[in-house]
Design an enzyme around this catalytic site. Structure first.
Site, PDB file in Angstrom:
ATOM      1  N   ASP A   7       0.685  -1.319   0.003  1.00  0.00           N
ATOM      2  CA  ASP A   7       0.034   0.088   0.056  1.00  0.00           C
ATOM      3  C   ASP A   7       0.915   1.537   0.034  1.00  0.00           C
ATOM      4  O   ASP A   7       0.399   2.410   0.569  1.00  0.00           O
ATOM      5  CB  ASP A   7      -0.932   0.091   1.290  1.00  0.00           C
ATOM      6  CG  ASP A   7      -1.778   0.980   1.201  1.00  0.00           C
ATOM      7  OD1 ASP A   7      -2.297   1.431   0.108  1.00  0.00           O
ATOM      8  OD2 ASP A   7      -2.287   1.385   2.231  1.00  0.00           O
ATOM      9  N   CYS A  32     -20.694  -9.121  -8.288  1.00  0.00           N
ATOM     10  CA  CYS A  32     -21.973  -8.373  -7.465  1.00  0.00           C
ATOM     11  C   CYS A  32     -23.329  -8.546  -7.924  1.00  0.00           C
ATOM     12  O   CYS A  32     -24.228  -8.423  -7.015  1.00  0.00           O
ATOM     13  CB  CYS A  32     -21.478  -6.906  -7.527  1.00  0.00           C
ATOM     14  SG  CYS A  32     -20.042  -6.429  -6.615  1.00  0.00           S
ATOM     15  N   CYS A  60     -23.651   3.278   2.512  1.00  0.00           N
ATOM     16  CA  CYS A  60     -22.621   4.393   2.620  1.00  0.00           C
ATOM     17  C   CYS A  60     -23.507   5.366   3.398  1.00  0.00           C
ATOM     18  O   CYS A  60     -24.327   6.218   2.926  1.00  0.00           O
ATOM     19  CB  CYS A  60     -22.050   4.760   1.397  1.00  0.00           C
ATOM     20  SG  CYS A  60     -20.628   6.074   1.790  1.00  0.00           S
ATOM     21  N   CYS A  74     -15.722  10.298   1.440  1.00  0.00           N
ATOM     22  CA  CYS A  74     -15.623   8.821   2.085  1.00  0.00           C
ATOM     23  C   CYS A  74     -14.975   8.840   3.550  1.00  0.00           C
ATOM     24  O   CYS A  74     -14.012   9.709   3.736  1.00  0.00           O
ATOM     25  CB  CYS A  74     -14.340   8.046   1.288  1.00  0.00           C
ATOM     26  SG  CYS A  74     -14.026   6.481   2.155  1.00  0.00           S
ATOM     27  N   CYS A 131     -13.425   3.265   8.178  1.00  0.00           N
ATOM     28  CA  CYS A 131     -14.881   2.949   8.375  1.00  0.00           C
ATOM     29  C   CYS A 131     -15.131   1.407   7.684  1.00  0.00           C
ATOM     30  O   CYS A 131     -14.252   1.164   6.748  1.00  0.00           O
ATOM     31  CB  CYS A 131     -15.674   3.939   7.390  1.00  0.00           C
ATOM     32  SG  CYS A 131     -17.500   3.724   7.232  1.00  0.00           S
ATOM     33  N   CYS A 161     -19.346  -0.206   4.031  1.00  0.00           N
ATOM     34  CA  CYS A 161     -19.423  -0.906   2.843  1.00  0.00           C
ATOM     35  C   CYS A 161     -19.076  -2.378   2.949  1.00  0.00           C
ATOM     36  O   CYS A 161     -19.525  -3.176   2.223  1.00  0.00           O
ATOM     37  CB  CYS A 161     -18.790  -0.235   1.812  1.00  0.00           C
ATOM     38  SG  CYS A 161     -17.039  -0.079   1.839  1.00  0.00           S
ATOM     39  N   CYS A 186     -21.685  -6.202   3.038  1.00  0.00           N
ATOM     40  CA  CYS A 186     -21.312  -7.006   1.592  1.00  0.00           C
ATOM     41  C   CYS A 186     -21.620  -8.470   2.059  1.00  0.00           C
ATOM     42  O   CYS A 186     -21.075  -9.029   2.962  1.00  0.00           O
ATOM     43  CB  CYS A 186     -19.887  -6.936   1.274  1.00  0.00           C
ATOM     44  SG  CYS A 186     -19.495  -7.790  -0.220  1.00  0.00           S
TER      45      CYS A 186
END
Length: 381
Positions: free
Chosen positions: A135, A191, A201, A217, A244, A247, A251
């Site tokens: 990352d 999805c 969200c 976000c 957060c 989302c 799922c």
């Protein structure tokens, strides 16, 4: 392993011995979603993360050979981090909420140590040059991971493994070595018609499926955004003080999420997952370093974390937490940081209490920072 084409099965075996839950191998080619990424940058949806739009970073994403001359392959690994915490602890209005990836140790450290061992083993076994990233580099890792067969990118832009969900970290080794077998890409999406992540969200950060507006976000606002958070977004942020999970939590694929690596589980007292807001509001630099030692939370430093705690406390106004949180917010009007003072003023303005009004009026008379004065004036009206 001999020089020449490297046996992918051997690399995968070694990666799993080091504790990685997922491993795939892809050719070092530009991401198939590079055009979409550049349109996202052009639309300004990266927000304050200006480093994402730097010309040298864009050039590296277009040509991985700039990062590592002669790059031929990418070894991409995943490491699970999911953990279970009692819901009552997470939703307690007296507590702030931290994204689950940050409950334990900093993934950069945990993943980095293991990736370094894998890189050293690969170099000792087969030679070649390599660079590793967690990352941190100019690599569209979710897209490359999809190309390496590690899953598909969901409508919430998270990489989702059909049997493991999305609660896992990614790391990459870019290498000049070539492999005998490369993994087949994952499906473009699985999805279907589901829109749970988009609908859930709190800040409507998804203008369309597969597109995240970082300017709205909660994760980006609490972690990446260094300045003032827009007043219209603050009431939507709930109790989140670092990151957060909304989302991901909604799922359906995450019903398959396995227990994560122990390194990422919170300590027994659970306060690293949902710390008391009164404790966060009282933090100084030394207390932050002690309380969150080894945690990625240290990366945002004290002022941003306390700013976030002020917003969470303001959002708890009207709950049973009123009295204790009001008492914890009042001293922050005298904080050394204008950022903290201003957000504390906003939070106090949400409390229907004479003590808050009196404190705001007193502070307005003494305040010299224009932005803080505007916040106090807004809170008083």
């Amino acid at each position: 392993m001999a020089h020449g084409l490297i046996q992918s099965v051997e690399v995968k075996r070694r990666a799993r011995e080091l504790g990685f839950n997922l491993v795939g191998i892809a050719r070092a080619e530009p991401s198939l979603t590079l055009d979409a990424y550049e349109r996202w940058i052009a639309a300004g949806m990266h927000g304050d993360m200006g480093y994402l739009a730097r010309p040298d970073r864009l050039a590296r994403r277009r040509d991985l050979g700039i990062i590592l001359p002669g790059a031929r392959s990418m070894v991409i690994v995943g490491l699970d981090y999911s953990a279970a915490i009692p819901e009552a602890r997470l939703t307690d209005p007296l507590r702030g909420r931290i994204a689950s990836y940050a409950w334990g140790l900093d993934y950069h450290d945990v993943m980095g140590e293991r990736l370094e061992l894998l890189t050293a083993w690969l170099s000792d076994s087969a030679g070649g040059a390599a660079r590793l990233y967690i990352d941190t580099g100019a690599i569209l890792e979710r897209s490359h991971a999809q190309q390496a067969g590690l899953g598909f990118v969901g409508k919430n832009t998270m990489l989702i493994h059909p049997k493991r969900g999305s609660f896992f970290f990614l790391g990459e080794i870019l290498t000049t070595l070539a492999f005998d077998v490369y993994d087949s890409p994952g499906k473009a999406t699985l999805c279907g018609t589901c829109t749970r992540c988009l609908n859930a969200c709190p800040t409507d950060a998804f203008p369309q499926p597969h597109v995240l507006d970082a300017r709205r976000c909660i994760s980006a606002l609490t972690i990446e955004h260094k300045g003032w958070i827009a007043p219209d977004l603050r009431p939507l942020m709930g109790s989140w003080v670092y990151g957060c999970d909304v989302c991901q939590n909604v799922c359906p694929w995450n019903r398959f999420a396995p227990a994560g690596d122990p390194a990422f589980a919170p300590p027994a007292q659970l306060d690293r997952a949902a710390p008391l807001l009164r404790d966060l509001l009282a933090l100084d630099d030394d207390q932050l370093a002690s309380r969150f030692a080894g945690s990625p939370i240290l990366r945002i430093r004290r002022d941003r974390l306390v700013r976030n705690a002020c917003i969470a406390a303001g959002n708890a106004a009207g709950s049973a937490a009123d009295s204790s949180l009001l008492a914890s917010l009042l001293p922050r009007l005298e904080d050394h940081s204008p950022l903290v003072r201003g957000h504390a003023a906003w939070a106090l303005g949400r409390f229907a209490d004479e003590r808050a009004v009196a404190a705001l009026r007193d502070r307005l008379a003494a305040e010299g920072d224009a932005q803080v004065r505007a916040e106090i004036a807004g809170a008083l009206t």
